[in-house]
Structure formats: structure tokens, C-alpha cells
Design a protein around this motif. Structure first.
Motif, PDB file in Angstrom:
ATOM      1  N   THR A 276      51.048  51.707  31.794  1.00 52.55           N
ATOM      2  CA  THR A 276      52.282  50.958  31.559  1.00 52.55           C
ATOM      3  C   THR A 276      52.878  51.312  30.199  1.00 52.55           C
ATOM      4  O   THR A 276      52.197  51.860  29.334  1.00 52.55           O
ATOM      5  CB  THR A 276      52.005  49.440  31.573  1.00 52.55           C
ATOM      6  OG1 THR A 276      51.039  49.164  30.553  1.00 52.55           O
ATOM      7  CG2 THR A 276      51.493  48.974  32.916  1.00 52.55           C
ATOM      8  N   SER A 277      54.129  50.964  30.031  1.00 49.63           N
ATOM      9  CA  SER A 277      54.746  51.112  28.713  1.00 49.63           C
ATOM     10  C   SER A 277      54.333  49.896  27.881  1.00 49.63           C
ATOM     11  O   SER A 277      53.676  48.986  28.389  1.00 49.63           O
ATOM     12  CB  SER A 277      56.265  51.151  28.855  1.00 49.63           C
ATOM     13  OG  SER A 277      56.713  49.888  29.275  1.00 49.63           O
ATOM     14  N   THR A 278      54.738  49.873  26.612  1.00 50.44           N
ATOM     15  CA  THR A 278      54.342  48.738  25.772  1.00 50.44           C
ATOM     16  C   THR A 278      54.935  47.433  26.285  1.00 50.44           C
ATOM     17  O   THR A 278      54.422  46.365  26.013  1.00 50.44           O
ATOM     18  CB  THR A 278      54.815  48.930  24.317  1.00 50.44           C
ATOM     19  OG1 THR A 278      56.098  49.520  24.356  1.00 50.44           O
ATOM     20  CG2 THR A 278      53.846  49.774  23.533  1.00 50.44           C
ATOM     21  N   THR A 279      56.006  47.540  27.068  1.00 48.54           N
ATOM     22  CA  THR A 279      56.593  46.310  27.593  1.00 48.54           C
ATOM     23  C   THR A 279      55.882  45.860  28.864  1.00 48.54           C
ATOM     24  O   THR A 279      56.234  44.846  29.455  1.00 48.54           O
ATOM     25  CB  THR A 279      58.084  46.523  27.933  1.00 48.54           C
ATOM     26  OG1 THR A 279      58.169  47.558  28.932  1.00 48.54           O
ATOM     27  CG2 THR A 279      58.893  46.914  26.709  1.00 48.54           C
ATOM     28  N   GLY A 280      54.909  46.649  29.304  1.00 42.09           N
ATOM     29  CA  GLY A 280      54.141  46.265  30.487  1.00 42.09           C
ATOM     30  C   GLY A 280      54.704  46.841  31.777  1.00 42.09           C
ATOM     31  O   GLY A 280      54.154  46.629  32.844  1.00 42.09           O
ATOM     32  N   ALA A 281      55.815  47.599  31.685  1.00 41.06           N
ATOM     33  CA  ALA A 281      56.400  48.168  32.908  1.00 41.06           C
ATOM     34  C   ALA A 281      55.583  49.376  33.348  1.00 41.06           C
ATOM     35  O   ALA A 281      55.173  50.191  32.511  1.00 41.06           O
ATOM     36  CB  ALA A 281      57.842  48.584  32.645  1.00 41.06           C
ATOM     37  N   LYS A 282      55.361  49.482  34.643  1.00 38.41           N
ATOM     38  CA  LYS A 282      54.626  50.638  35.180  1.00 38.41           C
ATOM     39  C   LYS A 282      55.380  51.907  34.807  1.00 38.41           C
ATOM     40  O   LYS A 282      56.601  51.984  34.980  1.00 38.41           O
ATOM     41  CB  LYS A 282      54.536  50.501  36.697  1.00 38.41           C
ATOM     42  CG  LYS A 282      53.902  51.670  37.399  1.00 38.41           C
ATOM     43  CD  LYS A 282      53.927  51.434  38.893  1.00 38.41           C
ATOM     44  CE  LYS A 282      53.841  52.717  39.670  1.00 38.41           C
ATOM     45  NZ  LYS A 282      54.145  52.535  41.076  1.00 38.41           N
ATOM     46  N   LEU A 283      54.640  52.879  34.308  1.00 36.18           N
ATOM     47  CA  LEU A 283      55.282  54.137  33.935  1.00 36.18           C
ATOM     48  C   LEU A 283      55.512  54.947  35.210  1.00 36.18           C
ATOM     49  O   LEU A 283      54.565  55.303  35.894  1.00 36.18           O
ATOM     50  CB  LEU A 283      54.333  54.893  33.012  1.00 36.18           C
ATOM     51  CG  LEU A 283      54.929  55.906  32.078  1.00 36.18           C
ATOM     52  CD1 LEU A 283      55.715  55.214  30.978  1.00 36.18           C
ATOM     53  CD2 LEU A 283      53.834  56.753  31.461  1.00 36.18           C
ATOM     54  N   GLY A 284      56.752  55.188  35.556  1.00 38.89           N
ATOM     55  CA  GLY A 284      56.975  55.919  36.802  1.00 38.89           C
ATOM     56  C   GLY A 284      58.432  56.143  37.103  1.00 38.89           C
ATOM     57  O   GLY A 284      59.305  55.940  36.255  1.00 38.89           O
TER      58      GLY A 284
END
Ligand code: ATP
Ligand code: TYR
Length: 429
Positions: A276-284
Motif C-alpha cells: 500500500t501507499s502511505t495513505t493505505g491505498a493498494k498500490l496498483g
């Protein structure tokens, strides 16, 4: 002899906030399962997150996979990748690493390109429906993904061959078996084995049904296709394990239930954690924050920077060429690769006359300050060329020593700032 022309790139390690949490080191070479067994070892390292069904994980799964155990026979494991874009991305690396670990442990792995499933779009982890992709675009993406997977597998083979017998790596496309399916036959044969209550209970479905946009039948049907893929691979390749990101657990469970109902046999699911990114969003792809593995979409330099920006405790360096003594890595790079590697760096072009000294080169590259301070930086050991300190400012650049076979010179300047500034120069006659 024509004067060599040096193109000099100056760059420092960029600082900045880390953009990723929970990323794992890519230390494939060191990650042998050893006596611990592949499942326990990768769980301990954090590569594997969950095993499904829970009850199978104590005895059955380790029995199947660990070379030393009585039940060991080479197994088949698969992971699917939907060609909704034409490149793999960093988020896919964990699942791929999982496959590679199994391959090195003697098991056969299948990377499945979802040429059919990509047309529907997996609702898992998404708050909105995907933009529909036409068949031609999906086919082109599928070909590109196929090439990407094959080339990663070839690199893996080349870099990590350890003399032991490895399993096979096969790329398949699920459009191969859906192309011949007649809708009514498929629904009649498969549809009756899925219960609406179970399908509706999946988190991906629940989330979408509660959203303002709702959910289309095509998306709802996605998990049935993924379950059928697992069944197809079980029947044709004796594939008993599906690997995927933790957002895939619901789809994997549907496959497990379907196969168990039809055959009475147990299959298993293994998930890897989501990057995930630092904001918690799945990296994709969906989040629009993918870091691509294809060099024409994310340059090797940007990919390198992506890893360099990660916190030291969450990722190890992936690159030897710039900061370590791996000059061999630079020497074998083509002009094109070097350009891509340093694509984003500021650079200046230098024409070197025969007899050009270390001091001249550093000054022309603006790598050292003017005047005695710059001179002293060299004599005090602050400058190295191709990882060898050069302490005599008057020494002349020698081809083969200061200029590598491919015309590259790596100029490294130790500055008073905590991070080194590197000047990378390559020359053309
Ligand atoms: N950021 C990530 N971290 C871990 N695994 C991931 C990540 N992104 C994708 N994967 C896994 O890679 C596999 C293939 O993913 P696929 O390309 O089909 O979709 P995706 O990249 O998740 O797409 P999207 O971002 O559009 O949802 C799946 O098992 C998925 O869970
Ligand atoms: N559903 C997976 C991709 C996939 C496709 C087909 C499968 O059989 C398995 C996995 C994803 O979107 O991430």
C-alpha cells in the motif's frame, strides 16, 4: 583518435517522504526455505499472509510442499493477473516472488493471464466499476503481460539458478477455455453449483452493493469465472493452490468451495499482503498509483528512485550499480539502458581531448567547486572514478580504467552533505 565525448549525469539520492508502507525486501537469493519448510519460512518473512482453509495449514499444506516430508510431490500453484493494462507493476512482485519461491522449491507454477476475466473486471477492493475494455485492447494487453511474465521468469532463471531441479514456469490465458464455452451450457453446468447467499456474502459484493453506483451482473459474475479457472487448472494441471493478494481471498474461497463440491477434494489458497501507499491505498492500477515494471512506462531510473525513497527499515536496496562496487553491472549496460537509467538526471555533455586529467573532467562536469577547494577534494580522497579513489588531480583518464568498455565513467563525489553526489559519464567516439 577522435576525442571521446563524455555525457555526464549528476544526481544525488533524492530525499523525500517514504511513499510506501509494508514493502518487503526483494532478497530472493537468500530466501531459501531451508529446514523450516517453504510455507513456514515465507510466513515468518511476511511474504505469505494467510492460508486457506485454516484447518489445512497445520498438516496438509506443509506435507505437500516441503521436500523433506513424506507427502511431498511436486505441486502446481497458480496466480492470475488481469490484462487491464499492458504492463505488470510493483504490486505484482510479491505474488510473483511467491511463485518463484515455489518454483525453486521444485514445484510447477502457472502465471495465468486473465484475457477473459479482464473483460468483466474484478470488483474486489474497488469502490467503482471499471471502465469497460474492448476485446482488441484486452488481447493486446494480454500479449504484453505474457511477454512481461516470460521475461521476469527468464531473468529469475538466469540470476538465481542454484543447481537444484526447479519446477516449470508456464504462462496460460483463461480466454483459451472461455472462447469455446457456450453461455447456456456453461450456466447449466456450472451455475447450479454456486449458491446466491454465499456469493452475496463476499466482502467485495457487499461493499459494492452498498455503494451508490451498485454492481453490474458482469462484475458479480467475476468470482464464478475465477472459481472456474481454479477448477479448470485443477482438472488439467492438478493445480491445488491458488496464490493472490489478500484482496483475492473471497474469489479464492469461491474456487475452493466449487472444487470441493464437484470433486470432494481439498485445494488451498495462499495470500500475500497488499503493498500500500502511505495513505493505505493498494498500490496498483485502479488507485492510479502503479509503478510499472515495463521500462517504457516507468523508466529504470524512476523504478530505482521508487525503491530508494522507501524507508530503510522496510526495504533493502535493489540496485548495486550506483552505490556499491558492482562496476560489472554498468559495464554490460547498453547505451539505451544507460540513457534510461539516468533518464531523469540532469546531465552535461563533455568533449574530452586526449590527455584530459581527472581535475579537468571533474570541473567540466561541474562535479567539484572551482579553485583550490575542488583540487583539495580530489587530493583528500573525495573523488572516485569507477569506484576507485583518484587522489592525483593531474592523472590522465585511461581507457579501460577510468573509461569502461562501453564508454561509461562513473564519477562519484563525496560532498559534505550526508548524501553522495554521483556523476555518471559515458563516452562515444
Ligand atoms: N499492491 C499490491 N500488493 C500485493 N498484491 C497485489 C497488489 N496489486 C495487485 N496485487 C495482486 O496481483 C494479482 C494480479 O492483480 P491484477 O493485475 O489482476 O489486478 P490489480 O493489479 O489488483 O488491479 P487493480 O489495481 O485494477 O485492482 C492479484 O493477486 C492481486 O491481488
Ligand atoms: N482476480 C485477479 C486476477 C485473476 C484472474 C483470473 C484468475 O483465475 C485468478 C486471478 C485480480 O484481479 O487481481
Amino acid at each position: 583518435m577522435a576525442a571521446p565525448m563524455l555525457r555526464c549525469f549528476s544526481r544525488g539520492r533524492r530525499s523525500g517522504p517514504p511513499s510506501l508502507s509494508g514493502f518487503l525486501p526483494l532478497e530472493l537469493r537468500r530466501a531459501h526455505s531451508g529446514a523450516q519448510g517453504i510455507l513456514a519460512a515465507q510466513k515468518a518473512r511476511g511474504l505469505f499472509k494467510d492460508f486457506f482453509p485454516e484447518r489445512g495449514t497445520k498438516v496438509e499444506l506443509p506435507e505437500l510442499f516441503d521436500r523433506g516430508s513424506a507427502g511431498y510431490t511436486p505441486q502446481t500453484i497458480y496466480c492470475g493477473f488481469d490484462p487491464t493494462e499492458d504492463s505488470l507493476h510493483v504490486g505484482h512482485l510479491l505474488a510473483l516472488q511467491g511463485l518463484f519461491h515455489f518454483q525453486r522449491a521444485g514445484h510447477n507454477v502457472i502465471a495465468l493471464v486473465g484475457g477473459a476475466t479482464a473483460r468483466l473486471g474484478d470488483p474486489s477492493g474497488r469502490t467503482k466499476e471499471r471502465e469497460a475494455l474492448d476485446a482488441g485492447r484486452v488481447r493486446a494487453n494480454a500479449r504484453a503481460l505474457h511477454r512481461g511474465l516470460e521475461s521476469l521468469a527468464a531473468n529469475h532463471q538466469q540470476l538465481f539458478a542454484d543447481g537444484r531441479a526447479w519446477g516449470s514456469f508456464t504462462v496460460l490465458d483463461n480466454s483459451a477455455w472461455y472462447q469455446q464455452q457456450h453461455l447456456v451450457d456453461f450456466l447449466a453446468a456450472v451455475g447450479g453449483h454456486f449458491r446466491m447467499g454465499t456469493l452475496l456474502s463476499r466482502l467485495s459484493v457487499q461493499t459494492r452493493l452498498k455503494s451508490a453506483e451498485g454492481m453490474s451482473l458482469a462484475e458479480f459474475f467475476y468470482q464464478v469465472l475465477q472459481a472456474y479457472d481454479f477448477y479448470h487448472l485443477f482438472q488439467h494441471y492438478r493445480c491445488r493452490v491458488q496464490l493472490g493478494g489478500s484482496d483475492q481471498l473471497g474469489n479464492i474461497m469461491s474456487g475452493y468451495e466449487f472444487i470441493h463440491k464437484l470433486t470432494g477434494e481439498d485445494v488451498f489458497g495462499i495470500t500475500v499482503p497488499l503493498i500500500t501507499s502511505t495513505t493505505g491505498a493498494k498500490l496498483g492500477k485502479s488507485a492510479g498509483n502503479a509503478v510499472w515494471l515495463n521500462r517504457d512506462r516507468t523508466s529504470p531510473f524512476e523504478l530505482y528512485q521508487f525503491f530508494v525513497r522507501q524507508q530503510d527499515d522496510s526495504v533493502e536496496r535493489c540496485t548495486q550499480a550506483l552505490y556499491h562496487s558492482s562496476i560489472d553491472a554498468l559495464e554490460v549496460m547498453s547505451d539505451q539502458e544507460l540513457k534510461e537509467l539516468f533518464k531523469e538526471a540532469a546531465f552535461s555533455e563533455l568533449v574530452l581531448d586526449p590527455g584530459t586529467s581527472v581535475l579537468d573532467t571533474c570541473r567540466k562536469a561541474n562535479a567539484i567547486p572551482d579553485g583550490p577547494r575542488g583540487y583539495r577534494m580530489i587530493t583528500e580522497g573525495g573523488v572516485s572514478i569507477n569506484h576507485r579513489p583518484v587522489t592525483n588531480p593531474e592523472s590522465v583518464l585511461v581507457v579501460g580504467q577510468h573509461i569502461l568498455k562501453n564508454g561509461l565513467s562513473l564519477l562519484k563525489i563525496a560532498t559534505s552533505s550526508p548524501l553522495p553526489v554521483c556523476c555518471n559519464c559515458y563516452s562515444a567516439e
